[in-house]
Enzyme design. Structure first.
Site, PDB file in Angstrom:
ATOM      1  N   TYR A 142       0.829  -1.214   0.000  1.00 15.50           N
ATOM      2  CA  TYR A 142       0.000   0.000   0.000  1.00 15.50           C
ATOM      3  C   TYR A 142       0.862   1.263   0.000  1.00 15.50           C
ATOM      4  O   TYR A 142       0.444   2.302  -0.502  1.00 15.50           O
ATOM      5  CB  TYR A 142      -0.890   0.038   1.246  1.00 15.50           C
ATOM      6  N   LYS A 192       3.092 -15.232   2.407  1.00 14.29           N
ATOM      7  CA  LYS A 192       3.292 -15.976   1.147  1.00 14.29           C
ATOM      8  C   LYS A 192       4.793 -16.259   1.034  1.00 14.29           C
ATOM      9  O   LYS A 192       5.467 -15.878   0.075  1.00 14.29           O
ATOM     10  CB  LYS A 192       2.748 -15.140  -0.029  1.00 14.29           C
ATOM     11  N   ASP A 225      -2.976 -18.257   0.458  1.00 12.68           N
ATOM     12  CA  ASP A 225      -3.959 -18.939  -0.400  1.00 12.68           C
ATOM     13  C   ASP A 225      -4.684 -20.028   0.395  1.00 12.68           C
ATOM     14  O   ASP A 225      -5.906 -20.172   0.332  1.00 12.68           O
ATOM     15  CB  ASP A 225      -3.314 -19.487  -1.682  1.00 12.68           C
ATOM     16  N   ASP A 249      -6.388  -6.864   4.205  1.00 14.26           N
ATOM     17  CA  ASP A 249      -7.512  -6.229   3.510  1.00 14.26           C
ATOM     18  C   ASP A 249      -8.406  -7.303   2.892  1.00 14.26           C
ATOM     19  O   ASP A 249      -9.624  -7.292   3.051  1.00 14.26           O
ATOM     20  CB  ASP A 249      -6.969  -5.280   2.423  1.00 14.26           C
ATOM     21  N   ASP A 253     -12.328  -9.057   4.469  1.00 17.35           N
ATOM     22  CA  ASP A 253     -13.611  -9.070   3.748  1.00 17.35           C
ATOM     23  C   ASP A 253     -14.189 -10.482   3.740  1.00 17.35           C
ATOM     24  O   ASP A 253     -15.391 -10.695   3.922  1.00 17.35           O
ATOM     25  CB  ASP A 253     -13.432  -8.605   2.290  1.00 17.35           C
TER      26      ASP A 253
HETATM   27  C1  IPM Z   1     -10.399  -1.151   3.865  1.00 16.76           C
HETATM   28  C2  IPM Z   1     -10.578  -0.556   2.509  1.00 16.76           C
HETATM   29  C3  IPM Z   1      -9.429   0.374   2.195  1.00 16.76           C
HETATM   30  C4  IPM Z   1      -8.160  -0.463   2.225  1.00 16.76           C
HETATM   31  C5  IPM Z   1      -9.558   1.135   0.860  1.00 16.76           C
HETATM   32  C6  IPM Z   1     -10.838   1.914   0.777  1.00 16.76           C
HETATM   33  C7  IPM Z   1      -8.364   2.008   0.599  1.00 16.76           C
HETATM   34  O1  IPM Z   1     -10.746  -1.556   1.561  1.00 16.76           O
HETATM   35  O2  IPM Z   1     -10.257  -0.385   4.832  1.00 16.76           O
HETATM   36  O3  IPM Z   1     -10.404  -2.377   3.975  1.00 16.76           O
HETATM   37  O4  IPM Z   1      -7.831  -1.130   1.239  1.00 16.76           O
HETATM   38  O5  IPM Z   1      -7.494  -0.454   3.260  1.00 16.76           O
HETATM   39 MG    MG Z   2     -10.939  -3.504   2.379  1.00 13.75          MG
END
Ligand code: IPM
Ligand code: MG
Length: 357
Positions: A142, A192, A225, A249, A253
């Site tokens: 990032y 990884k 993975d 990240d 999710d």
């Molecule tokens: C998160 C989001 C952010 C990230 C984006 C919006 C930059 O996806 O906080 O998970 O990737 O950190």
């Molecule tokens: Mg995110």
């Protein structure tokens, strides 16, 4: 207690969910006799439209001067064409960096009343899921060097770099070890290392640091993975999951969805001071912005984390979590959550939670 909270509502559903969360914080302030003051500040696409940049200097200054920061979400198709450093998302990355928030905690928990909302088969979900993702937040790909160039043989080409130092890995390992001590004393570090040099340093450093400073904590490794697969195959095996910025990240999710909806997952971002940034892990959902259908719970639960982790208000924090639990048990659901018996909008959900504080 008097606290000044900076509110960065941002884009899309950001204003709706932060409004809901503020309502809940006000209910807490009233019941427990605290004074919370809120200052709305621009970030993301909203800041680009009004001030020409995703993170105005004034926003940074005011965040640094506040006791804590509440953030909604940033981004949307309107700003997708903008270049590196000019997009709404760069505002979010820049505030994380400016506040030194290297530690991002994302607790993905399956609430009892939501087991029917998990996409996993019921016996799997019923085993219980509580994965605490500890994501490194101010390093890795990032923030690595990036660029693009054109060459005649291959045309346009772009590159990004993943880079980690021992210092960066050690400080996030410390956070994960501290959490592990309070819980199962086990952690899984995800990398990884079969491909990436930065992951090999990650693995070596995590083990060396944990063995030296936290001998009571057992550290196991998992390749990213495989981890992505294990989260859907057997999520109950996870407790603390320590990982890098990008893997965190992605995996958070996934962990969020197995617990029913990404609309439920809160996060705290902290550095070495008590002033943190608290935000839901989901995005700005521009497709439903302004329709009063967003789920405010991830933002409300982020406030519970703020009260506990920045202000030391454990009882108040628990009160928010219990209020959320009650509303879910009573069958109230926003559109993102399957099951339940009473569909409600964003505003009503926040109202129901504040009434139960
Ligand atoms: C998160 C989001 C952010 C990230 C984006 C919006 C930059 O996806 O906080 O998970 O990737 O950190
Ligand atoms: Mg995110």
């Amino acid at each position: 207690m008097k606290k000044q909270i900076a509110v960065l509502a941002g884009d899309g559903i950001g204003p709706e969910i932060t409004d809901g969360a503020i309502k809940v914080l006000c209910a807490v302030a009233k019941k427990y006799h605290h004074t919370f003051t809120f200052e709305q500040l621009p970030i993301g696409g909203d800041a680009i439209d009004r001030f020409g940049e995703p993170l105005p200097k004034h926003t940074v200054e005011r965040c640094l001067a506040s006791d804590s920061v509440l953030l909604g979400a940033v981004g949307g198709p309107k700003w997708d064409g903008l270049g590196d450093g000019k997009r709404p998302e760069s505002g979010l990355l820049a505030i994380r960096k400016a506040m030194g928030l290297y530690s991002n905690i994302r607790p993905a928990k399956l609430w009892k009343s939501l087991s029917d909302a998990s996409p996993l088969k019921l016996p799997l979900a019923k085993k219980g899921i509580e994965i605490i993702v500890v994501r490194e937040l101010t390093g890795g790909i990032y923030f690595g060097k990036r660029g693009s160039y054109y060459d005649d043989a291959n045309g346009e080409t772009a590159w990004d770099t993943e880079q980690y130092s021992v210092r960066e890995i050690e400080r996030i390992t410390k956070i994960a070890c501290e959490l592990a001590l309070k819980r199962s004393k086990k952690m899984i570090s995800v990398d990884k290392a079969n491909v990436l040099e930065s992951s090999r340093l990650w693995r070596k450093t995590v083990h060396a640091y944990a063995e030296k400073h936290y001998p009571a904590v057992t550290v196991c490794d998992m390749l990213v993975d495989n981890c992505a697969m294990q989260i859907v195959k057997n999520p109950a095996q996870f407790d603390i999951l320590l990982t890098s910025n990008m893997f965190g990240d992605i995996l958070s999710d996934e962990a969020a969805q197995v617990t029913g909806s990404i609309g439920m997952l809160a996060s705290s971002s902290l550095g070495d001071s008590s002033c943190g940034l608290y935000e839901p892990i989901h995005g700005s959902a521009p497709d439903i912005a302004g329709t009063d259908t967003a789920n405010p719970i991830a933002t409300v639960l982020s406030c519970a984390m703020m009260l506990r982790d920045s202000f030391g208000l454990t009882e108040e924090s628990n009160a928010i979590e219990h209020a959320v639990e009650r509303v879910l048990e009573e069958g109230y659901r926003t559109a993102d959550l399957d099951g339940g018996i009473k569909k409600v909008g964003c505003r009503e959900m926040a109202q129901l939670i504040s009434e139960r504080i």
